[in-house]
Design a protein around this motif. Structure first.
Motif, PDB file in Angstrom:
ATOM      1  N   VAL A  95      44.880  38.701  47.310  1.00 60.62           N
ATOM      2  CA  VAL A  95      44.061  39.809  46.818  1.00 60.62           C
ATOM      3  C   VAL A  95      43.770  40.791  47.957  1.00 60.62           C
ATOM      4  O   VAL A  95      43.835  42.013  47.772  1.00 60.62           O
ATOM      5  CB  VAL A  95      42.750  39.289  46.198  1.00 60.62           C
ATOM      6  N   ALA A  96      43.434  40.252  49.143  1.00 59.36           N
ATOM      7  CA  ALA A  96      43.151  41.118  50.297  1.00 59.36           C
ATOM      8  C   ALA A  96      44.361  41.985  50.631  1.00 59.36           C
ATOM      9  O   ALA A  96      44.219  43.169  50.978  1.00 59.36           O
ATOM     10  CB  ALA A  96      42.749  40.270  51.499  1.00 59.36           C
ATOM     11  N   ILE A  99      44.572  44.794  48.268  1.00 57.47           N
ATOM     12  CA  ILE A  99      43.608  45.836  48.644  1.00 57.47           C
ATOM     13  C   ILE A  99      44.195  46.718  49.739  1.00 57.47           C
ATOM     14  O   ILE A  99      44.136  47.945  49.682  1.00 57.47           O
ATOM     15  CB  ILE A  99      42.283  45.209  49.104  1.00 57.47           C
ATOM     16  N   ARG A 100      44.799  46.075  50.750  1.00 58.41           N
ATOM     17  CA  ARG A 100      45.384  46.832  51.866  1.00 58.41           C
ATOM     18  C   ARG A 100      46.527  47.723  51.404  1.00 58.41           C
ATOM     19  O   ARG A 100      46.750  48.805  51.967  1.00 58.41           O
ATOM     20  CB  ARG A 100      45.873  45.868  52.950  1.00 58.41           C
ATOM     21  N   ARG A 101      47.272  47.272  50.410  1.00 56.01           N
ATOM     22  CA  ARG A 101      48.440  48.015  49.947  1.00 56.01           C
ATOM     23  C   ARG A 101      48.112  48.996  48.816  1.00 56.01           C
ATOM     24  O   ARG A 101      49.009  49.660  48.297  1.00 56.01           O
ATOM     25  CB  ARG A 101      49.525  47.037  49.484  1.00 56.01           C
ATOM     26  N   SER A 102      46.855  49.071  48.414  1.00 60.00           N
ATOM     27  CA  SER A 102      46.471  50.010  47.355  1.00 60.00           C
ATOM     28  C   SER A 102      46.722  51.440  47.818  1.00 60.00           C
ATOM     29  O   SER A 102      46.274  51.844  48.891  1.00 60.00           O
ATOM     30  CB  SER A 102      44.995  49.828  47.000  1.00 60.00           C
ATOM     31  N   THR A 103      47.443  52.200  47.024  1.00 63.07           N
ATOM     32  CA  THR A 103      47.837  53.554  47.410  1.00 63.07           C
ATOM     33  C   THR A 103      47.080  54.630  46.637  1.00 63.07           C
ATOM     34  O   THR A 103      47.247  55.818  46.910  1.00 63.07           O
ATOM     35  CB  THR A 103      49.343  53.758  47.194  1.00 63.07           C
ATOM     36  N   GLU A 104      46.281  54.230  45.652  1.00 60.51           N
ATOM     37  CA  GLU A 104      45.536  55.188  44.855  1.00 60.51           C
ATOM     38  C   GLU A 104      44.066  54.795  44.827  1.00 60.51           C
ATOM     39  O   GLU A 104      43.699  53.669  45.157  1.00 60.51           O
ATOM     40  CB  GLU A 104      46.076  55.251  43.416  1.00 60.51           C
ATOM     41  N   ILE A 152      42.881  51.284  43.946  1.00 62.79           N
ATOM     42  CA  ILE A 152      43.650  50.869  42.776  1.00 62.79           C
ATOM     43  C   ILE A 152      44.979  50.283  43.244  1.00 62.79           C
ATOM     44  O   ILE A 152      45.693  50.897  44.039  1.00 62.79           O
ATOM     45  CB  ILE A 152      43.900  52.056  41.828  1.00 62.79           C
ATOM     46  N   GLY A 153      45.312  49.114  42.766  1.00 64.10           N
ATOM     47  CA  GLY A 153      46.554  48.466  43.154  1.00 64.10           C
ATOM     48  C   GLY A 153      46.873  47.306  42.234  1.00 64.10           C
ATOM     49  O   GLY A 153      46.352  47.201  41.127  1.00 64.10           O
ATOM     50  N   ALA A 154      47.721  46.400  42.690  1.00 67.64           N
ATOM     51  CA  ALA A 154      48.114  45.242  41.893  1.00 67.64           C
ATOM     52  C   ALA A 154      46.928  44.301  41.720  1.00 67.64           C
ATOM     53  O   ALA A 154      46.209  44.006  42.673  1.00 67.64           O
ATOM     54  CB  ALA A 154      49.268  44.506  42.575  1.00 67.64           C
ATOM     55  N   THR A 155      46.711  43.839  40.498  1.00 68.52           N
ATOM     56  CA  THR A 155      45.616  42.912  40.212  1.00 68.52           C
ATOM     57  C   THR A 155      46.075  41.835  39.246  1.00 68.52           C
ATOM     58  O   THR A 155      47.074  41.986  38.546  1.00 68.52           O
ATOM     59  CB  THR A 155      44.410  43.627  39.576  1.00 68.52           C
ATOM     60  N   HIS A 156      45.325  40.753  39.212  1.00 67.20           N
ATOM     61  CA  HIS A 156      45.549  39.719  38.209  1.00 67.20           C
ATOM     62  C   HIS A 156      44.782  40.069  36.950  1.00 67.20           C
ATOM     63  O   HIS A 156      45.307  40.031  35.847  1.00 67.20           O
ATOM     64  CB  HIS A 156      45.092  38.360  38.747  1.00 67.20           C
ATOM     65  N   GLY A 157      43.514  40.395  37.091  1.00 70.70           N
ATOM     66  CA  GLY A 157      42.711  40.832  35.959  1.00 70.70           C
ATOM     67  C   GLY A 157      41.779  39.791  35.393  1.00 70.70           C
ATOM     68  O   GLY A 157      40.768  40.137  34.779  1.00 70.70           O
ATOM     69  N   ASP A 158      42.092  38.509  35.570  1.00 67.97           N
ATOM     70  CA  ASP A 158      41.223  37.433  35.085  1.00 67.97           C
ATOM     71  C   ASP A 158      41.346  36.255  36.039  1.00 67.97           C
ATOM     72  O   ASP A 158      41.658  35.138  35.641  1.00 67.97           O
ATOM     73  CB  ASP A 158      41.608  37.032  33.666  1.00 67.97           C
ATOM     74  N   LEU A 159      41.086  36.510  37.308  1.00 65.21           N
ATOM     75  CA  LEU A 159      41.346  35.522  38.358  1.00 65.21           C
ATOM     76  C   LEU A 159      40.206  34.505  38.417  1.00 65.21           C
ATOM     77  O   LEU A 159      39.295  34.606  39.233  1.00 65.21           O
ATOM     78  CB  LEU A 159      41.506  36.227  39.699  1.00 65.21           C
ATOM     79  N   THR A 160      40.276  33.521  37.539  1.00 65.67           N
ATOM     80  CA  THR A 160      39.280  32.452  37.488  1.00 65.67           C
ATOM     81  C   THR A 160      39.939  31.123  37.828  1.00 65.67           C
ATOM     82  O   THR A 160      41.167  31.004  37.823  1.00 65.67           O
ATOM     83  CB  THR A 160      38.646  32.369  36.091  1.00 65.67           C
ATOM     84  N   PHE A 161      39.126  30.117  38.097  1.00 66.97           N
ATOM     85  CA  PHE A 161      39.658  28.816  38.508  1.00 66.97           C
ATOM     86  C   PHE A 161      40.501  28.165  37.421  1.00 66.97           C
ATOM     87  O   PHE A 161      41.406  27.382  37.715  1.00 66.97           O
ATOM     88  CB  PHE A 161      38.519  27.879  38.902  1.00 66.97           C
ATOM     89  N   THR A 183      41.877  47.386  39.867  1.00 68.32           N
ATOM     90  CA  THR A 183      41.429  47.365  41.250  1.00 68.32           C
ATOM     91  C   THR A 183      41.381  45.928  41.729  1.00 68.32           C
ATOM     92  O   THR A 183      40.825  45.064  41.045  1.00 68.32           O
ATOM     93  CB  THR A 183      40.055  48.019  41.435  1.00 68.32           C
ATOM     94  N   PRO A 184      41.971  45.630  42.879  1.00 63.21           N
ATOM     95  CA  PRO A 184      41.934  44.252  43.381  1.00 63.21           C
ATOM     96  C   PRO A 184      40.514  43.734  43.592  1.00 63.21           C
ATOM     97  O   PRO A 184      40.287  42.524  43.550  1.00 63.21           O
ATOM     98  CB  PRO A 184      42.689  44.350  44.716  1.00 63.21           C
ATOM     99  N   TYR A 185      39.553  44.633  43.811  1.00 62.22           N
ATOM    100  CA  TYR A 185      38.167  44.188  43.962  1.00 62.22           C
ATOM    101  C   TYR A 185      37.677  43.454  42.711  1.00 62.22           C
ATOM    102  O   TYR A 185      36.813  42.583  42.796  1.00 62.22           O
ATOM    103  CB  TYR A 185      37.252  45.384  44.229  1.00 62.22           C
ATOM    104  N   TYR A 186      38.237  43.825  41.559  1.00 63.84           N
ATOM    105  CA  TYR A 186      37.817  43.158  40.322  1.00 63.84           C
ATOM    106  C   TYR A 186      38.248  41.695  40.323  1.00 63.84           C
ATOM    107  O   TYR A 186      37.558  40.839  39.776  1.00 63.84           O
ATOM    108  CB  TYR A 186      38.390  43.882  39.105  1.00 63.84           C
ATOM    109  N   ASP A 187      39.396  41.399  40.941  1.00 64.51           N
ATOM    110  CA  ASP A 187      39.810  40.000  41.068  1.00 64.51           C
ATOM    111  C   ASP A 187      38.792  39.206  41.875  1.00 64.51           C
ATOM    112  O   ASP A 187      38.475  38.049  41.545  1.00 64.51           O
ATOM    113  CB  ASP A 187      41.183  39.914  41.741  1.00 64.51           C
ATOM    114  N   LEU A 188      38.278  39.815  42.938  1.00 61.65           N
ATOM    115  CA  LEU A 188      37.257  39.134  43.740  1.00 61.65           C
ATOM    116  C   LEU A 188      35.981  38.934  42.929  1.00 61.65           C
ATOM    117  O   LEU A 188      35.317  37.893  43.046  1.00 61.65           O
ATOM    118  CB  LEU A 188      36.961  39.946  45.004  1.00 61.65           C
ATOM    119  N   ALA A 189      35.640  39.917  42.093  1.00 59.53           N
ATOM    120  CA  ALA A 189      34.445  39.792  41.256  1.00 59.53           C
ATOM    121  C   ALA A 189      34.590  38.651  40.252  1.00 59.53           C
ATOM    122  O   ALA A 189      33.640  37.896  40.009  1.00 59.53           O
ATOM    123  CB  ALA A 189      34.172  41.107  40.537  1.00 59.53           C
TER     124      ALA A 189
END
Length: 262
Positions: A95-96, A99-104, A152-161, A183-189
């Motif tokens: 995920v990190a 975030i680093r590769r997010s271009t938008e 904004i970048g690549a995300t999973h969208g429902d990154l739960t255990f 947004t990859p931040y949403y995966d962290l959330a």
């Protein structure tokens, strides 16, 4: 055959798993092969045999995905693996890197448009759910600056255990929907929400290493300064989306709100 967490019907036939939506609910399982085929080792996804593509974001249309068929992965829940900490760290690092590769980026004005749409959905559900969702979103917006931007970048969208499978050769990520916010931040959330509220414990009351896993995830996410800026809003969005879809369990979500925003 069994019911999945999202209300989908899950069936296993031989070495394949099929998921189909139930009662008109959208099935959040599509995998965009051009993105997810390049997951870094040792992260993988099951081979998908049939699937639609759900471009779920705050922009544009959202095609509905009703079924998908993929390979069955013989593995354990991630918290049952002896090396669960390394596996979790690999996922967080992925995920990190996203975030680093997010271009938008998305400006606050567009985020407010999405929040208004979410608020409207809650209003259609009615009280007390609309009031709860509105207060959650207001709490999340409180600390945001006027010039705030979301990467904004690549995300999973429902990154739960429960969407992680610990197999011998790799950790498999399942049930992609490409992210409600992209947004990859949403995966962290979603990871932090699962750790704080223990959604996975509803299905596995006494998971191996559960308490340690929760503390580890919360500690790791505290290191992400960018995520911490958006934390309350993204946690609020994640909780609001669940509340709107599962209003019969509103009391559970309200209790979780207290944990998320205390």
């Amino acid at each position: 055959m069994r019911a999945g967490n999202s209300g989908a019907i899950i069936t296993k036939a031989g070495e394949r798993i099929r998921k189909e939506s139930q009662e008109g609910k959208k099935l959040q399982i599509s995998i965009e092969k051009q993105i997810w085929a390049s997951l870094p080792e040792p992260l993988q996804t099951p081979k998908v045999h049939t699937s639609g593509y759900q471009m779920a974001s705050m922009f544009g249309d959202q095609p509905e995905v009703y079924s998908a068929e993929m390979d069955f992965i013989d593995g354990a829940a991630i918290w049952e693996a002896k090396d669960w900490k390394r596996r979790i760290d690999n996922i967080i690092e992925w995920v990190a890197d996203n975030i680093r590769r997010s271009t938008e980026t998305v400006p606050k004005a567009d985020i407010l448009t999405y929040l208004n749409q979410l608020d409207a959905k809650a209003r259609s559900v009615g009280q007390p759910y609309h009031g709860i969702v509105h207060s959650i979103l207001e709490s999340g917006l409180h600390n945001q600056t006027r010039e705030a931007f979301l990467p904004i970048g690549a995300t999973h969208g429902d990154l739960t255990f429960t969407n992680m499978i610990a197999a011998k050769e790799a950790t498999y990520l399942i049930d992609f929907d490409q992210g409600a916010l992209n947004t990859p931040y949403y995966d962290l959330a979603k990871l932090e929400q699962d750790a704080l509220c223990g959604w996975y414990r509803r299905f596995f009351p006494n998971p191996t290493f559960g308490d340690s896993l929760d503390k580890h995830v919360i500690g790791r996410l505290a290191e992400f300064k960018g995520y911490q800026q958006w934390r309350s809003l993204l946690l609020g969005i994640a909780l609001s989306r669940i509340l709107i879809r599962n209003k019969h369990q509103a009391s559970t979500w309200v209790k979780c709100k207290c944990k998320l925003f205390s």
